[in-house]
Design a protein around this motif. Sequence first.
Motif, PDB file in Angstrom:
ATOM      1  N   GLN A  19      68.226  41.584  11.692  1.00  0.00           N
ATOM      2  CA  GLN A  19      69.556  41.322  12.229  1.00  0.00           C
ATOM      3  C   GLN A  19      69.494  40.429  13.470  1.00  0.00           C
ATOM      4  O   GLN A  19      70.330  39.549  13.658  1.00  0.00           O
ATOM      5  N   GLU A  20      68.492  40.670  14.321  1.00  0.00           N
ATOM      6  CA  GLU A  20      68.329  39.868  15.533  1.00  0.00           C
ATOM      7  C   GLU A  20      67.970  38.427  15.189  1.00  0.00           C
ATOM      8  O   GLU A  20      68.503  37.485  15.777  1.00  0.00           O
ATOM      9  N   VAL A  21      67.069  38.261  14.222  1.00  0.00           N
ATOM     10  CA  VAL A  21      66.663  36.916  13.793  1.00  0.00           C
ATOM     11  C   VAL A  21      67.861  36.172  13.210  1.00  0.00           C
ATOM     12  O   VAL A  21      68.096  35.000  13.532  1.00  0.00           O
ATOM     13  N   LYS A  71      83.027  33.975  16.739  1.00  0.00           N
ATOM     14  CA  LYS A  71      82.299  35.208  17.038  1.00  0.00           C
ATOM     15  C   LYS A  71      81.525  35.585  15.784  1.00  0.00           C
ATOM     16  O   LYS A  71      82.055  35.557  14.672  1.00  0.00           O
ATOM     17  N   LEU A  72      80.274  35.925  15.972  1.00  0.00           N
ATOM     18  CA  LEU A  72      79.414  36.321  14.858  1.00  0.00           C
ATOM     19  C   LEU A  72      79.059  37.791  15.019  1.00  0.00           C
ATOM     20  O   LEU A  72      78.685  38.224  16.109  1.00  0.00           O
ATOM     21  N   GLU A  73      79.164  38.531  13.928  1.00  0.00           N
ATOM     22  CA  GLU A  73      78.902  39.964  13.977  1.00  0.00           C
ATOM     23  C   GLU A  73      78.157  40.388  12.714  1.00  0.00           C
ATOM     24  O   GLU A  73      78.558  40.040  11.603  1.00  0.00           O
ATOM     25  N   VAL A  74      77.074  41.122  12.893  1.00  0.00           N
ATOM     26  CA  VAL A  74      76.350  41.677  11.752  1.00  0.00           C
ATOM     27  C   VAL A  74      77.184  42.821  11.189  1.00  0.00           C
ATOM     28  O   VAL A  74      77.533  43.753  11.907  1.00  0.00           O
ATOM     29  N   VAL A  75      77.523  42.732   9.897  1.00  0.00           N
ATOM     30  CA  VAL A  75      78.330  43.782   9.273  1.00  0.00           C
ATOM     31  C   VAL A  75      77.524  44.589   8.252  1.00  0.00           C
ATOM     32  O   VAL A  75      77.961  45.660   7.841  1.00  0.00           O
ATOM     33  N   ASP A  76      76.360  44.079   7.860  1.00  0.00           N
ATOM     34  CA  ASP A  76      75.528  44.818   6.917  1.00  0.00           C
ATOM     35  C   ASP A  76      74.120  44.241   6.951  1.00  0.00           C
ATOM     36  O   ASP A  76      73.917  43.064   7.278  1.00  0.00           O
ATOM     37  N   HIS A  77      73.155  45.066   6.630  1.00  0.00           N
ATOM     38  CA  HIS A  77      71.776  44.585   6.491  1.00  0.00           C
ATOM     39  C   HIS A  77      70.995  45.554   5.604  1.00  0.00           C
ATOM     40  O   HIS A  77      71.334  46.735   5.512  1.00  0.00           O
ATOM     41  N   ALA A  78      70.016  45.010   4.948  1.00  0.00           N
ATOM     42  CA  ALA A  78      69.139  45.817   4.095  1.00  0.00           C
ATOM     43  C   ALA A  78      67.740  45.225   4.171  1.00  0.00           C
ATOM     44  O   ALA A  78      67.566  44.015   4.265  1.00  0.00           O
ATOM     45  N   ALA A  84      64.562  40.871   3.299  1.00  0.00           N
ATOM     46  CA  ALA A  84      65.725  41.502   3.914  1.00  0.00           C
ATOM     47  C   ALA A  84      66.950  40.619   3.695  1.00  0.00           C
ATOM     48  O   ALA A  84      66.821  39.419   3.435  1.00  0.00           O
ATOM     49  N   THR A  85      68.109  41.230   3.783  1.00  0.00           N
ATOM     50  CA  THR A  85      69.367  40.489   3.778  1.00  0.00           C
ATOM     51  C   THR A  85      70.179  40.953   4.978  1.00  0.00           C
ATOM     52  O   THR A  85      70.140  42.124   5.352  1.00  0.00           O
ATOM     53  N   VAL A  86      70.875  40.007   5.579  1.00  0.00           N
ATOM     54  CA  VAL A  86      71.749  40.310   6.706  1.00  0.00           C
ATOM     55  C   VAL A  86      73.077  39.624   6.429  1.00  0.00           C
ATOM     56  O   VAL A  86      73.121  38.425   6.179  1.00  0.00           O
ATOM     57  N   LYS A 109      61.825  35.691   9.011  1.00  0.00           N
ATOM     58  CA  LYS A 109      62.298  34.310   9.040  1.00  0.00           C
ATOM     59  C   LYS A 109      63.430  34.146   8.033  1.00  0.00           C
ATOM     60  O   LYS A 109      63.418  34.743   6.960  1.00  0.00           O
ATOM     61  N   ILE A 110      64.398  33.292   8.372  1.00  0.00           N
ATOM     62  CA  ILE A 110      65.495  32.958   7.471  1.00  0.00           C
ATOM     63  C   ILE A 110      64.935  32.106   6.339  1.00  0.00           C
ATOM     64  O   ILE A 110      64.180  31.170   6.572  1.00  0.00           O
ATOM     65  N   SER A 111      65.319  32.433   5.125  1.00  0.00           N
ATOM     66  CA  SER A 111      64.895  31.670   3.953  1.00  0.00           C
ATOM     67  C   SER A 111      66.112  30.961   3.372  1.00  0.00           C
ATOM     68  O   SER A 111      66.997  31.598   2.804  1.00  0.00           O
TER      69      SER A 111
END
Length: 151
Positions: A19-21, A71-78, A84-86, A109-111
Amino acid sequence: MCVSGLFFTISCKKRPEPQEVALEFMHAIQESNFERAKEYATKESQQVILLYSIFDGKRNENEREKIKNAKLEVVDHAEEGDKATVTILNSSAKQQETLQLVKESGNWKISLTLESILPTYVAPPGIDMKSMAPGAVTDSSSMLPDSIPVQ
């Protein structure tokens, strides 16, 4: 004693969570800081970021301001193993974007793929995006649309 304390602090440094990345990557994109965005992306994603930077250069000031002020907000992650997905909610576009992440050298890292930024893009026959060298894109107008959706 100070030396052992310093070693302990360095050895215990926490690696960023997916989520931080994802947020750091998206903030770098918001700021049009593509060199910093590359730090959060896989090696294979570098060309996609280069192409995105070409799009960004064609934006007008109103579009750029809208992106910067979102504004960017993490609403889900797995997270599952080395993948991983964010999912991030973008307030200006009022839509969610799901980013794929993989572990590269132990770091998240983002793919990215070209399709992830241009869902309707179809590569011309004979174009292999993975083998393109940096700077190989000389005329983006023949390959890419005039604007990219704000995500």
